[in-house]
Design an enzyme around this catalytic site. Structure first.
Site, short mmCIF file in Angstrom:
data_model
loop_
_atom_site.label_atom_id
_atom_site.label_comp_id
_atom_site.label_asym_id
_atom_site.label_seq_id
_atom_site.Cartn_x
_atom_site.Cartn_y
_atom_site.Cartn_z
N HIS A 159 52.28 -7.70 65.20
CA HIS A 159 52.74 -8.09 63.86
C HIS A 159 54.23 -8.36 63.84
O HIS A 159 54.69 -9.35 63.29
CB HIS A 159 52.37 -7.00 62.84
CG HIS A 159 50.94 -7.07 62.41
ND1 HIS A 159 49.92 -6.63 63.20
CD2 HIS A 159 50.36 -7.57 61.29
CE1 HIS A 159 48.76 -6.84 62.58
NE2 HIS A 159 49.01 -7.41 61.42
N LYS B 271 42.46 0.32 58.06
CA LYS B 271 42.12 1.48 57.25
C LYS B 271 43.32 1.89 56.41
O LYS B 271 44.46 1.61 56.77
CB LYS B 271 41.67 2.65 58.12
CG LYS B 271 42.80 3.30 58.91
CD LYS B 271 42.36 4.61 59.48
CE LYS B 271 43.36 5.20 60.46
NZ LYS B 271 44.38 6.04 59.83
#
Lengths: 292, 191
Positions: B36, B103
């Site tokens: 990322h 999550k």
């Protein structure tokens, strides 16, 4: 491979793949409690299937096999240097076998050497005790739950938390609120009231060595544990933060003396994938018995 | 139950809403912290790798080589997504993601990007590394293995009936925002 190395390798394998009995019982109660048909209930069902599958396949319950934390109670004169060397070898071997993920990264360069060995990895806490036995407890603590741990310095004006048990309660429940589902709830809190910043966190983790069904011998702390557990489960955060009835599986609180100027409340959050087992070893390092 | 098979269309993603269970069958790409940061700071994808219409899975799997030298995923649950909040919106936009699996949920910027560009956040059960690894039928490729190490690499995985729940949709809905607000109010009553 020495007897000690074989014992430690087996300890790592089982800790990574098998949830302790006390945690399993509590998870089954939580599963029953969630309302059928909700996404919280589906999450708990999947968690239970996962526990069974990991045990059957002897593979990690969670891919984040965590910080590798050894707690060793040993007799006076025990060779800690030799033990640590053998334990590192067992960790190396467990990593090759896939019991542990390649999970240890150089803090400066970001390099992953793929062995789980390096400064502070694994971590050892040795405690001398009067007996002749060696007890080795192992905790594998994942990063997701470690990241939602928190330390409060009381008084905390924003929370309206004073230096008393009511203030501790506010701090601990704030940590539960902030964690939501990010630490893989339903989780367990290990808490230390007092200490300095470092020992506060260290003692909070040691609380996680207690079994979920034990009761705190200090009445005030026992009452606080039950209160936090019940209140947290009334907040509707639920498994994975999906909403639901089980936000926490347990709360364990201890204390350490503090200096008059400091009042820390340190909270370690353990995920539902509560990997903590232990063994008793004889003088040759052979496995005698399982703790938990 | 909705089945998602990448590449996914804008219309299919926009039809999903918070609370919908989904199953993914097809290709997933893993990507977490290092990926990322790298992509959001202008890094390029390796030649031949296209994420358009695809799903990025926040996951650092345990992968070993079997006796025949083939990759084998032995554990593969989601990691906490909120760490990617500073980067996710830009990556959704620039690389045309239709889904992010993770999550713990993500924040307002990611939610806005989901709405603007047609993407959904799909919540897998954290810690359920064995059940989710069983859904992986093949490892197609791995990128950035040397640079980022095994957990941080991009693993190209074939999955079958990989289960998740929509917790942030492309209509501005977020279960995480709702649960946080409700639990904050419930706590205020109990202090």
């Amino acid at each position: 491979m020495t007897g000690l190395q074989a014992s430690l390798l087996e300890l790592i394998r089982r800790t990574s793949a098998e949830i302790p009995d006390d945690v399993q019982r509590t998870i089954l109660v939580a599963l029953e409690r969630e309302k059928a048909g909700t996404i919280a209930a589906s999450a708990m069902e999947l968690i239970q299937r996962n526990i069974e599958l990991a045990r059957k396949k002897s593979q990690p319950i969670c891919q984040d096999t965590g910080s590798v934390l050894f707690y060793v109670d040993c007799p006076v004169g025990f060779d800690q240097i030799a033990f640590a060397e053998t334990a590192r070898e067992a960790v190396r071997q467990a990593t090759r076998k896939g019991y542990l993920r390649q999970n240890s990264v150089d803090a400066l360069t970001g390099k992953n050497y793929g062995t789980n060995i390096g400064p502070g990895a694994p971590t050892f806490h040795f405690h001398a005790h009067p007996g002749a036995d060696v007890h080795v407890r192992l905790m594998l603590k994942g990063g997701g739950c470690e990241n939602v741990g928190a330390q409060y310095s009381l008084p905390d004006e924003a929370l309206g938390a004073d230096r008393d048990l009511a203030g501790c309660r506010k701090a601990i429940l704030d940590a539960v609120l902030q964690a939501q589902g990010k630490g893989c709830g339903p989780g367990v809190l290990g808490v230390c009231i007092g200490g300095d910043r470092a020992t506060g966190y260290e003692f909070s983790k040691q609380q996680l060595l207690r079994t979920l069904d034990d009761r705190n011998p200090v009445p005030e702390l026992d009452a606080l544990e039950q209160d936090i557990l019940n209140t947290a489960n009334d907040l509707g955060i639920g498994p994975m933060g999906f909403g639901g009835k089980t936000t926490l599986l347990g709360v364990k609180i201890g204390t350490a003396n503090r200096v008059p100027a400091s009042y820390f409340v340190s909270i370690s959050y353990m995920c539902w994938a509560y990997r903590r087992l232990g063994v008793t070893l004889d003088a040759q390092g052979h496995l005698q018995d399982w703790l938990y | 139950m909705t089945t998602l098979t990448p590449p996914i269309s804008d219309a299919q993603i926009r039809a999903l809403k918070v609370g919908d269970p989904v199953e993914v069958t097809g290709t997933l790409f893993t990507g977490r912290d290092a990926v990322h940061k790298y992509l959001a700071k202008g890094g390029a994808l390796p030649a031949g790798l296209d994420l358009r219409g695809g799903i990025l899975y926040h996951c650092g799997p345990v992968v070993i080589k079997d006796e025949a030298g083939r990759w084998k995923v032995v554990a593969a649950g989601p990691t906490t997504s909120t760490r990617e909040e500073p980067y996710q919106a830009r990556i959704i936009e620039q690389f045309g993601l239709r889904g992010v699996i993770g999550k713990g949920g993500m924040g307002e910027r990611t939610l806005a990007a989901c709405q603007a560009h047609g993407c959904a956040y799909l919540h897998a059960v954290g810690g359920a590394a064995q059940v989710l690894a069983e859904c992986i039928t093949a490892v197609r490729n791995v990128y950035f293995l040397e640079e980022f190490g095994s957990p941080e690499a991009i693993w190209e995985l074939e999955v079958e009936r990989f289960p998740a729940v929509v917790t942030m949709d492309a209509r501005g809905g977020s279960l995480h925002r709702d649960v946080f607000e409700a639990s904050r109010a419930a706590l205020a009553e109990r202090l």
